[in-house]
Design a protein around this motif. Structure first.
Motif, PDB file in Angstrom:
ATOM      1  N   GLY A 194       0.840  -1.204   0.000  1.00 35.82           N
ATOM      2  CA  GLY A 194       0.000   0.000   0.000  1.00 35.82           C
ATOM      3  C   GLY A 194       0.868   1.245   0.000  1.00 35.82           C
ATOM      4  N   ILE A 195       0.440   2.265  -0.737  1.00 38.11           N
ATOM      5  CA  ILE A 195       1.198   3.523  -0.746  1.00 38.11           C
ATOM      6  C   ILE A 195       0.321   4.608  -0.133  1.00 38.11           C
ATOM      7  N   PHE A 196       0.900   5.423   0.757  1.00 44.00           N
ATOM      8  CA  PHE A 196       0.135   6.544   1.294  1.00 44.00           C
ATOM      9  C   PHE A 196       0.943   7.832   1.173  1.00 44.00           C
ATOM     10  N   GLY A 197       0.237   8.956   1.278  1.00 43.98           N
ATOM     11  CA  GLY A 197       0.922  10.239   1.214  1.00 43.98           C
ATOM     12  C   GLY A 197       0.007  11.288   0.628  1.00 43.98           C
ATOM     13  N   PRO A 198       0.523  12.530   0.483  1.00 46.54           N
ATOM     14  CA  PRO A 198      -0.301  13.617  -0.039  1.00 46.54           C
ATOM     15  C   PRO A 198      -0.905  13.268  -1.402  1.00 46.54           C
TER      16      PRO A 198
END
Ligand code: NAD
Length: 241
Positions: free
Chosen positions: A168-172
């Motif tokens: 999973g990738i998270f961020g702005p």
């Protein structure tokens, strides 16, 4: 061809845009190829088209030595034909277009789900085999896509490839993962636990995923052991599911 000229296929997407911004910061001249344009950035040229269309792709790859391929239909779609068309045939087209345009390096965004069989993996390494029963069509086609790209690695002919496997990738500007989780929780729909509550899942901050891509691209040289290999990418812990 200048080693500082690159193209990002899928550069309008969540990960793609972060990658484009980092590359531009590092002094690369960047072409974006995508079916849509979601922003503008000085020095970045957009080419609009479907990656399954080689004639549309070629102008974006002209004079480019390095290509990042991070385009994919959204994982949630239940459309086998779409995944096969874009992730399998489309990836063949990307490789052919790279050959025709004289591209020397191709970095693929794969997914850690290519080794996920539905059972826990703790401290999973890259020597895990591909899932025999992938969890969905998305993953099935990500496996085929990764194999195509890694098998295309050909040192004799100066075409080097590598794959990066985030989970999973998270961020702005994350359009899906975290906003959907938060929204579901707000609506009171997360009041259940799968297992005993100690399950872990691996999420990686988008900047770290970008860093992994840039490092892989810059280390991809004929004598490098990373040629034709896939790498899990995470924060500073091993991969958990
Ligand atoms: P995203 O949907 O934000 O971006 C994908 C981009 O690909 C979009 O801009 C879309 O327009 C483009 N695209 C789709 N089909 C295309 C086509 N036929 N031709 C040209 N462009 C096309 O997705 P993302 O989260 O940025 O994912 C990028 C990559 O990372 C994908 O390969 C995905 O499989 C992989 N990945 C993502 C995650 C995650 O949590 N977001 C996790 C593991 C792997």
């Amino acid at each position: 061809q200048s080693s500082k000229r690159c193209a990002v296929i899928g550069g309008s997407g969540f990960l793609g845009r972060h990658l484009v911004e980092k590359l531009a910061d590092k002094g690369y001249t960047v072409s974006v190829f995508d079916i849509r344009q979601s922003y503008e950035l000085p020095g970045v040229t957009f080419y609009l088209g479907d990656l399954c269309d080689k004639q549309a792709l070629l102008p974006a790859l002209r004079d480019v030595s390095l290509v990042f391929h991070c385009a994919s239909p959204a994982p949630g779609a239940d459309d086998r034909a779409l995944f096969e068309r874009v992730n399998i045939s489309g990836t063949r087209t990307v490789i052919q277009a790279c050959h025709e345009a004289g591209v020397q390096k191709l970095v693929l965004t794969s997914s850690a789900s290519v080794v996920f069989e539905g059972t826990d993996i703790k401290n999973g390494k890259e020597d895990l085999p591909y899932a025999k029963k992938p969890i969905d069509f998305y993953t099935l086609t990500k496996i085929q896509q990764e194999k195509l790209v890694l098998e295309a690695c050909d040192k004799e002919n100066g075409f080097l490839t590598v794959a990066i496997r985030p989970h999973g990738i998270f961020g702005p500007r994350d359009p899906q993962l975290v906003p959907i989780l938060v929204d579901t929780a707000r609506r009171g729909k997360m009041k259940f636990i799968i297992g005993n509550g100690s399950n872990l899942v691996d999420f990686t901050y988008v900047e770290n995923v970008v860093h992994g891509h840039v490092l892989a691209a810059e280390r991809l040289r004929p004598e490098s052991p990373i040629c034709g290999q896939a790498y899990h990418i995470t924060n500073d812990e091993p991969v958990f599911f």
